[in-house]
Design a protein around this motif. Structure first.
Motif, PDB file in Angstrom:
ATOM      1  N   VAL A 328       0.842  -1.183   0.008  1.00  0.00           N
ATOM      2  CA  VAL A 328       0.006   0.226   0.118  1.00  0.00           C
ATOM      3  C   VAL A 328       0.809   0.983   0.022  1.00  0.00           C
ATOM      4  N   LYS A 329       0.618   2.057  -0.865  1.00  0.00           N
ATOM      5  CA  LYS A 329       1.047   3.102  -1.235  1.00  0.00           C
ATOM      6  C   LYS A 329       0.577   3.955  -0.228  1.00  0.00           C
ATOM      7  N   ALA A 330       1.721   5.167   0.647  1.00  0.00           N
ATOM      8  CA  ALA A 330       1.018   6.330   1.301  1.00  0.00           C
ATOM      9  C   ALA A 330       1.507   7.531   0.779  1.00  0.00           C
ATOM     10  N   PHE A 331       1.496   8.725   1.286  1.00  0.00           N
ATOM     11  CA  PHE A 331       2.376  10.160   1.861  1.00  0.00           C
ATOM     12  C   PHE A 331       2.420  10.168   2.468  1.00  0.00           C
ATOM     13  N   ASP A 332       3.692  11.004   3.192  1.00  0.00           N
ATOM     14  CA  ASP A 332       4.268  11.310   4.766  1.00  0.00           C
ATOM     15  C   ASP A 332       4.125  13.041   3.949  1.00  0.00           C
ATOM     16  N   VAL A 368      -3.420   2.905   6.893  1.00  0.00           N
ATOM     17  CA  VAL A 368      -2.065   1.885   5.969  1.00  0.00           C
ATOM     18  C   VAL A 368      -2.028   0.842   7.945  1.00  0.00           C
ATOM     19  N   ALA A 369      -2.045   1.905   8.470  1.00  0.00           N
ATOM     20  CA  ALA A 369      -1.609   0.518  10.146  1.00  0.00           C
ATOM     21  C   ALA A 369      -2.711  -0.225   9.993  1.00  0.00           C
ATOM     22  N   GLY A 370      -3.507  -0.828   9.776  1.00  0.00           N
ATOM     23  CA  GLY A 370      -4.552  -1.741   9.637  1.00  0.00           C
ATOM     24  C   GLY A 370      -4.507  -2.466   8.539  1.00  0.00           C
ATOM     25  N   MET A 371      -3.477  -1.824   7.346  1.00  0.00           N
ATOM     26  CA  MET A 371      -3.080  -2.910   6.212  1.00  0.00           C
ATOM     27  C   MET A 371      -1.944  -3.323   5.880  1.00  0.00           C
ATOM     28  N   MET A 372      -0.959  -2.616   7.760  1.00  0.00           N
ATOM     29  CA  MET A 372      -0.087  -3.744   7.497  1.00  0.00           C
ATOM     30  C   MET A 372      -0.172  -4.493   8.551  1.00  0.00           C
ATOM     31  N   GLU A 373      -1.383  -4.605   9.377  1.00  0.00           N
ATOM     32  CA  GLU A 373      -1.973  -5.742  10.072  1.00  0.00           C
ATOM     33  C   GLU A 373      -2.061  -6.618   9.196  1.00  0.00           C
ATOM     34  N   ALA A 374      -2.852  -6.804   8.293  1.00  0.00           N
ATOM     35  CA  ALA A 374      -2.902  -7.299   8.068  1.00  0.00           C
ATOM     36  C   ALA A 374      -2.470  -7.861   6.710  1.00  0.00           C
ATOM     37  N   GLY A 375      -0.806  -7.334   7.083  1.00  0.00           N
ATOM     38  CA  GLY A 375      -0.082  -8.407   5.530  1.00  0.00           C
ATOM     39  C   GLY A 375       0.199  -7.724   5.344  1.00  0.00           C
ATOM     40  N   PHE A 376      -0.271  -6.291   4.372  1.00  0.00           N
ATOM     41  CA  PHE A 376       0.528  -5.724   3.514  1.00  0.00           C
ATOM     42  C   PHE A 376       1.448  -5.134   3.669  1.00  0.00           C
ATOM     43  N   GLN A 377       2.368  -4.742   2.966  1.00  0.00           N
ATOM     44  CA  GLN A 377       3.901  -3.991   2.899  1.00  0.00           C
ATOM     45  C   GLN A 377       2.961  -2.647   2.576  1.00  0.00           C
ATOM     46  N   ALA A 378       3.983  -1.798   3.849  1.00  0.00           N
ATOM     47  CA  ALA A 378       3.995  -0.348   3.744  1.00  0.00           C
ATOM     48  C   ALA A 378       4.906   0.067   2.533  1.00  0.00           C
ATOM     49  N   ALA A 379       4.702   1.365   2.063  1.00  0.00           N
ATOM     50  CA  ALA A 379       5.491   1.949   0.917  1.00  0.00           C
ATOM     51  C   ALA A 379       5.213   3.186   0.705  1.00  0.00           C
ATOM     52  N   ILE A 380       5.764   3.695   2.406  1.00  0.00           N
ATOM     53  CA  ILE A 380       5.368   5.564   2.481  1.00  0.00           C
ATOM     54  C   ILE A 380       6.137   6.426   1.560  1.00  0.00           C
TER      55      ILE A 380
END
Ligand SMILES: [Zn+2]
Length: 591
Positions: A328-332, A368-380
């Motif tokens: 999952v891709k997010a912007f900081d 994004v935290a929810g997706m990380m917990e569900a097994g997704f890689q975070a790409a920020i």
């Protein structure tokens, strides 16, 4: 008599089996594809040390690297043999396609680990005006293009230089004469001017009576007639008249972008932020078996509904398809050039300004935290030193509750400006710094003005990161930068731009060795996608994802790196299929 016959038969049978067994040992099943007469670098040896020194088991001669194999055999979508020319002979069968590479260099397939593919695809369906010297030349290119397009359909183009042409802008006259039956919109190279023909102005309803929006200009001649040039915010007036691509056209752009990547030597891309429309296109191309390269999709956190859908469904657990979705891709924060990147201290060239980051920038941390917990890689995405610190803090907080999430290989996109105290956190948290070597040579003109002489030492700091034990991944962020691998390798190895500036390299202490640069686009990118069991090195059992080029980057990168800029791709093999081959090689070598 009958007993004797049975006995003889039995003896012959046993002998036959023995013969067959012997043949099986000597003669493996034939390959579908055989690459011979090549300089193969398997990259199967160990990583270089943090300061770039090659591993003890790296294939080196006194003068530098030398290929560690001569041939590769492929069956189905896998490599079945890598080794000597002699050894490869055993894989030659009646139906084997043999490609004589005439000494060319073979590498594990290139991966661009951060792309925006639609923009590249759109360009394939537009008139390319980059480098045109005159209005006449530009118009001729458009006219030639128009012959293939049904009348009445829009023709889009880009790349004429509105900066260089500012004192003698072209007009609609010649363009409308030569291309009367298609509305034409030609964007400038820098995106702040548009050049249109008569029909396009008509479709957009632009007349003598039109008033430009604030911050824009509809250029007119002395009589008050619009000339066909629209500047700055007035470009939007015309843009609105261009119809959105249909679903089918959009899919066509995606396919064109991916096909271009295959042509340019890439076997895979990591798409940095796919929304539902892009995911539909990827999924549809995958289902039809038409993806020319592998796609590792990062879902766009800005498409909340799409992310919720994937939360319910869960990430792709295996790598069985050409399309893998588990990131999952997010912007900081924003970008450094436009002063949107979030800094810990004021911008050196704007007192009181530090940019915007985190939730203020729309970073949906809970999602994004929810997706990380569900097994997704975070790409920020994080550019500024504050943006990077906030992102590391965020990842650390998620890992505190769920240490095993570290195995998902979370990544920071760009990791462009780092405070020295944050550098060691990458290794500690297992966060990968996903970076663009070209950005460093493109930003060097103004990066120091934004950051000042001290902070700039932590910018594009590849060597500092490696020395601190961090893993790197290299990419282009296309279309933000050119994805040409030779440009990427050159940037990483020299920190000089295309014209060789500055001669000693920009902050040269951060340069990568040729081996590190090559690994940045191959083995290290395989790791980021968790494809490292299947790809990244050339070895039996691995995916047959292979790039062939006419230059040896490990040797040339060390002896004469500027020559890299003249390299070219000869062939790209993806999952055992020849996705691209140059004419010369295809004709002479393909049997
Ligand atoms: Zn990007």
């Amino acid at each position: 008599m009958e007993a004797r016959t049975a006995f003889v038969r039995r003896v012959l049978g046993v002998a036959g089996l023995l013969l067959m067994a012997a043949a099986a040992v000597a003669q493996p099943a034939p390959a579908d594809l055989l690459l011979v007469n090549a300089g193969v670098y398997t990259l199967a040896w160990d990583d270089p040390s943090p300061d770039g020194a090659p591993a003890a088991n790296a294939p080196r001669a006194a003068t530098g690297f030398r290929p560690d194999a001569e041939a590769v055999a492929v069956r189905g979508d896998r490599i079945v043999f890598v080794g000597s020319a002699r050894g490869a002979q055993a894989y030659r069968g009646l139906k084997t396609r043999t490609m004589d590479l005439r000494g060319a260099t073979v590498l594990p397939g290139l991966v661009d680990s951060h792309t925006h593919i639609v923009g590249l695809g759109e360009r394939q369906s537009q008139v390319d005006l980059v480098g045109v010297a005159s209005e006449e030349e530009a118009v001729e290119r458009v006219a030639a293009f128009a012959r293939r397009i049904p009348k009445g359909q829009w023709i889009l183009g880009r790349g004429w230089d509105e900066g260089a042409w500012a004192n003698r802008y072209p007009t609609k006259t010649l363009l409308s004469e030569r291309v009367p039956a298609h509305p034409v919109r030609l964007s400038g190279l820098h995106g702040f001017a548009v050049w249109a023909n008569r029909l396009a102005l008509e479709r957009a309803g632009i007349t003598r009576a039109s008033v430009a929006p604030e911050g824009g200009e509809i250029v007119t001649d002395p009589s008050g007639e619009p000339t066909g040039i629209l500047l700055n915010r007035a470009t939007a007036v015309l843009e609105k008249a261009v119809p959105e691509p249909t679903e089918e056209q959009y899919k066509g752009h995606v396919l064109a972008g991916l096909t271009r990547m295959a042509r340019d030597g890439y076997v895979a891309i990591h798409e940095a932020g796919a929304d539902r429309r892009l995911m539909r296109a990827f999924q549809s191309l995958d289902a039809e078996g038409r993806l020319p390269v592998r796609v590792y999709a990062m879902l766009s956190a800005r498409d909340v509904d799409l992310c919720r859908q994937w939360l319910r469904r869960g990430p792709d657990r295996d790598n069985g398809r050409m399309l893998t979705t588990r990131s999952v891709k997010a912007f900081d924060d924003g970008a450094l050039g436009s002063r949107g990147a979030r800094l810990l201290e004021d911008y050196s060239d704007r007192v009181g300004h530090r940019g915007v980051g985190g939730t203020q920038y729309g970073f949906d941390q809970a999602l994004v935290a929810g997706m990380m917990e569900a097994g997704f890689q975070a790409a920020i995405h994080a550019i500024g030193d504050a943006g990077n610190r906030e992102t590391l803090d965020f990842i650390e907080s998620v890992l505190a509750g769920r240490p095993e999430s570290r195995l998902l290989r979370h990544r920071i996109e760009h990791a462009q400006v780092l405070h020295p105290e944050d550098v060691p956190r990458f290794a500690r948290l297992g966060v990968i710094a996903s970076m663009e070597p070209p950005h460093c040579v493109e930003d060097k003109a103004w990066a120091e003005a934004r950051l000042g002489p001290v902070r700039v030492k932590g910018a594009y700091a590849w060597r500092t990161l490696r020395k601190a034990g961090a893993r790197l991944a290299f990419n282009s962020d296309l279309t933000g930068s050119d994805h040409d691998i030779f440009y990427g390798l050159h940037s990483a190895i020299t920190r000089r731009d295309r014209s060789g500036e500055p001669a000693g390299g920009w902050h040269p202490e951060q340069r990568m060795t040729p081996e590190e640069a090559v690994r940045g686009y191959t083995t290290w990118n395989a790791y980021v996608a968790s494809w490292d069991k299947e790809s990244g090195v050339l070895a039996p059992g691995r995916w047959a994802d292979i790039t062939v080029m006419d230059i040896d980057p490990l040797v040339v990168g060390a002896t004469d790196p500027d020559r890299l800029l003249h390299g070219s791709i000869l062939a790209t093999i993806v999952a055992g299929k020849v996705a691209y081959v140059t004419d010369t090689l295809g004709k002479a070598g393909g049997k």
